[in-house]
Design a protein around this motif. Structure first.
Motif, PDB file in Angstrom:
ATOM      1  N   ASP A  32       0.848  -1.196   0.000  1.00 30.94           N
ATOM      2  CA  ASP A  32       0.000   0.000   0.000  1.00 30.94           C
ATOM      3  C   ASP A  32       0.880   1.241   0.000  1.00 30.94           C
ATOM      4  O   ASP A  32       2.103   1.148  -0.073  1.00 30.94           O
ATOM      5  N   ILE A  33       0.276   2.426   0.094  1.00 26.82           N
ATOM      6  CA  ILE A  33       1.046   3.663  -0.012  1.00 26.82           C
ATOM      7  C   ILE A  33       2.039   3.826   1.134  1.00 26.82           C
ATOM      8  O   ILE A  33       3.031   4.547   1.017  1.00 26.82           O
ATOM      9  N   ASN A  34       1.819   3.104   2.238  1.00 33.68           N
ATOM     10  CA  ASN A  34       2.735   3.176   3.378  1.00 33.68           C
ATOM     11  C   ASN A  34       3.806   2.091   3.348  1.00 33.68           C
ATOM     12  O   ASN A  34       4.603   1.984   4.268  1.00 33.68           O
ATOM     13  N   THR A  43      -8.265  -4.088  -2.092  1.00 35.06           N
ATOM     14  CA  THR A  43      -7.393  -3.193  -2.874  1.00 35.06           C
ATOM     15  C   THR A  43      -7.314  -3.691  -4.314  1.00 35.06           C
ATOM     16  O   THR A  43      -7.654  -4.834  -4.613  1.00 35.06           O
ATOM     17  N   TYR A 114       3.349   5.976  -8.877  1.00 36.00           N
ATOM     18  CA  TYR A 114       2.336   6.867  -8.309  1.00 36.00           C
ATOM     19  C   TYR A 114       2.842   8.299  -8.199  1.00 36.00           C
ATOM     20  O   TYR A 114       2.222   9.237  -8.699  1.00 36.00           O
ATOM     21  N   TRP A 115       3.997   8.479  -7.558  1.00 36.41           N
ATOM     22  CA  TRP A 115       4.499   9.837  -7.332  1.00 36.41           C
ATOM     23  C   TRP A 115       5.014  10.470  -8.621  1.00 36.41           C
ATOM     24  O   TRP A 115       4.966  11.694  -8.787  1.00 36.41           O
ATOM     25  N   THR A 251      -6.368   6.785  -4.183  1.00 35.69           N
ATOM     26  CA  THR A 251      -5.154   6.410  -3.449  1.00 35.69           C
ATOM     27  C   THR A 251      -5.346   5.275  -2.441  1.00 35.69           C
ATOM     28  O   THR A 251      -4.536   4.335  -2.412  1.00 35.69           O
ATOM     29  N   TYR A 254      -5.266   1.726  -4.170  1.00 34.59           N
ATOM     30  CA  TYR A 254      -4.210   1.332  -5.093  1.00 34.59           C
ATOM     31  C   TYR A 254      -3.249   0.310  -4.488  1.00 34.59           C
ATOM     32  O   TYR A 254      -3.011   0.276  -3.275  1.00 34.59           O
ATOM     33  N   ARG A 255      -2.672  -0.501  -5.377  1.00 37.70           N
ATOM     34  CA  ARG A 255      -1.541  -1.352  -5.038  1.00 37.70           C
ATOM     35  C   ARG A 255      -0.291  -0.731  -5.664  1.00 37.70           C
ATOM     36  O   ARG A 255      -0.332  -0.286  -6.806  1.00 37.70           O
ATOM     37  N   PHE A 256       0.794  -0.720  -4.934  1.00 35.38           N
ATOM     38  CA  PHE A 256       2.024  -0.051  -5.377  1.00 35.38           C
ATOM     39  C   PHE A 256       3.153  -1.070  -5.515  1.00 35.38           C
ATOM     40  O   PHE A 256       3.272  -1.985  -4.691  1.00 35.38           O
TER      41      PHE A 256
END
Length: 585
Positions: A32-34, A43, A114-115, A251, A254-256
């Motif tokens: 995840d985003i973290n 997700t 993402y970023w 956000t 999402y999967r990252f």
């Protein structure tokens, strides 16, 4: 103490719980985003895709809101000639598809997809705003023509316009290589059901692109031609803002994928290490080559790749020398690389011939926003009292795509699956080949239409007059429809091919390479235009593409592109027959 049977039951129960827990999480390393492992049930998958598809739809509406009618703006408002305007458009479009190399490296190596999308979307929005100002503020645009006298734009006016235009090109560099890959990342490659859904995602991703393009090529083109260019550029700017909002809204779902370090550095390491060990003999047993134990990969966010027998000279980078074995130091990647790292470079080299054949196809695609539009400008664009903007004929390309996507996904794939046994009906290579063939037909049809137009111009004694010939612009519809059909096969096939065949930690870069074919196709189109103009205007001849197309031979130009496309198809068939797919361990 419990009995041995009870111990066995407890052990089995523990393993069962562990398997259930493991099965609840994605198996492709996504987080995840973290940075925490993500659960499958809440997700990714199709629940995250509407936000990504919405982003792409709005961003493409913004892009095509500029690109579709740009040649008209350059000729009518900045007072450029036909050849000059076409070159400027194809050069800018080429840059839009060259810039993704920048965004891809940043995404794969440092920021993640993402970023990268987030940062470059902001740059994109600023460029759109600048372009809108250049068409709205009187001091930023040249005065209108007075009769046949058209004042040229000043250097400052050109500077503001092209600054905004190339900021947009830079913005696309962070979005284009990442959005499709980021969307595909929402489907777990290790899950059979999700892997099949990913094939459909690419179809609907391209469908979203063309929904945005449909609005641009119809509504926005009409606004630009009839209500003014300030509003015509302002509306796409608004939609670019909506694209950013849509992207951030998804956000939590999402999967990252973790960035795996610079792919360019890793490739350079393989080359350097193999050169250092040029005199070292590669063992016959590939298991003796250096690789980390178990399923651990030395590259973050990447699964291991199986050893292949091609390009064995690169395997030297993975040979463990006696000195390295004695010192037990395997950390210097400029001297010793893992098999997976070597296979990454091998994959790129194997993909290169397939990649190169996409350049000519992109040159065909580039004609829609240049030569097709200029051809339409000298045809009858009226229906009663209503005038059809020539650039809006690209609507039929978009409609063709929108019609073909569900037909392909819901009808052709199930039928093809019964014959081929493949999950997606056609292989990516078969799909691309079909598209290349259809693109040849589109150029032949465009040439036939132009022959008919020139014949009519001669019959009506209009050759020496720079006026429209009374032949309906709707004769162009078949060539646009055929280009749209070819896109469904070739462009979507490329998206699938470069995502599936690329190593896990190089997917943004490989997506950028697929987009680079579009850039080089536009540059190739510009180059061909330059050569044709230079060669055919010798000795005072008007050439194939003069400002007065009635005395030119645009049909010869289309046939030239068709001939190059046919030769390209032959090369593609040979390369595709020899291609070997990657194998992940």
């Amino acid at each position: 103490m419990g009995s041995q049977g009870e111990d066995s039951l407890l052990l089995e129960d523990g393993l069962l719980k562990e398997n259930v827990i493991r099965g609840s999480y994605t198996g492709d390393g996504s987080v995840d985003i973290n940075g925490n492992p993500v659960l499958k049930h809440n997700t990714g998958n199709w629940r995250a895709c509407p936000f990504i598809l919405g982003t792409e739809c709005c961003e493409r509406l913004a892009y095509y809101g500029i690109a579709t009618n740009l040649v008209t703006y350059l000729t009518n408002k900045l007072h450029e000639g036909n050849a000059s305007a076409a070159r400027n458009v194809t050069t800018w479009q080429g840059t839009c598809y060259l810039a993704p190399l920048i965004g891809a490296v940043l995404a794969d190596a440092y920021w993640g997809r993402y970023w990268t999308i987030a940062v470059f979307s902001t740059i994109y929005f600023i460029g759109m705003g600048t372009l809108t100002l250049s068409a709205s503020v009187p001091v930023f645009k040249p005065p209108a023509c007075v009769g046949s006298i058209c004042p040229a734009a000043t250097p400052a006016q050109y500077a503001v316009f092209f600054f905004g235009l190339y900021l947009i090109a830079l913005g696309t560099g962070g979005i284009k290589p990442c959005v499709s890959s980021f969307g595909a990342d929402q489907f777990d490659d290790t899950d059979t059901r999700e892997r099949v859904k990913k094939g459909s995602f690419f179809n609907w991703f391209y469908f979203s692109i063309n929904i945005g393009a449909l609005v641009s090529s119809s509504f926005l083109v009409w606004i630009q031609d009839n209500a003014g260019w300030g509003l015509g550029f302002g509306i796409p700017t608004l939609f670019m803002g909506l694209a950013i909002i849509s992207f951030f809204s998804g956000t939590p779902l999402y999967r990252f994928q973790k960035p795996g370090g610079s792919p360019i550095t890793r490739m350079c390491q393989v080359v350097v290490a193999s050169l250092r060990k040029w005199n070292v003999k590669v063992p016959h047993d590939s298991s003796l080559l250096y690789e980390l134990p178990d399923k651990t990969s030395a590259i973050a966010g990447s699964r291991k790749l199986e050893h292949s027998n091609e390009l064995k000279c690169l395997d030297k980078a993975s040979v463990v020398t006696d000195h390295e074995s004695e010192s037990d130091d395997f950390s210097n990647r400029w001297k010793l690389c893992t098999v997976t790292q070597v296979e990454e470079l091998k994959i790129l080299i194997r993909m290169f011939p397939i990649w190169a054949t996409g350049i000519v196809f992109s040159a065909v695609y580039a004609q829609m926003s240049t030569m097709f539009v200029e051809q339409g400008m000298v045809m009858d664009t009226s229906i009663g009292s209503f005038t059809i903007p020539p650039a809006s004929l690209s609507t039929f390309d978009v409609i063709s795509v929108i019609v073909w996507v569900p037909i392909y996904d819901k009808i052709l794939v199930p039928i093809a699956r019964k014959f081929t046994g493949k999950e997606r009906g056609f292989s990516e290579l078969q799909r691309m080949g079909i598209g290349l063939f259809i693109s040849i037909l589109s150029m032949i049809v465009a040439a036939l239409v132009e022959m008919k137009r020139l014949q009519l111009a001669k019959e009506l004694d209009l050759v020496d007059q720079n006026v429209a010939v009374p032949i309906s612009i709707f004769w162009q519809i078949p060539q646009y429809v055929l280009v749209g059909a070819s896109e469904i096969f070739t462009f979507i096939g490329q998206l699938e091919f470069f995502y599936d065949q690329s190593p896990d930690a190089m997917r943004s870069l490989c997506s950028a390479l697929s987009l680079l074919t579009t850039a080089l196709g536009n540059y190739l189109s510009s180059f061909i235009l330059t050569v044709v103009t230079t060669v055919t205007t010798k000795d005072g001849n008007p050439g194939w593409i003069p400002d007065n197309l009635n005395e030119g031979h645009l049909d010869y130009f289309f046939l030239l592109i068709a001939g190059l496309s046919f030769l390209n198809l032959l090369v593609y068939v040979l390369c595709a027959a020899k291609y070997k797919c990657k194998k992940a361990s």
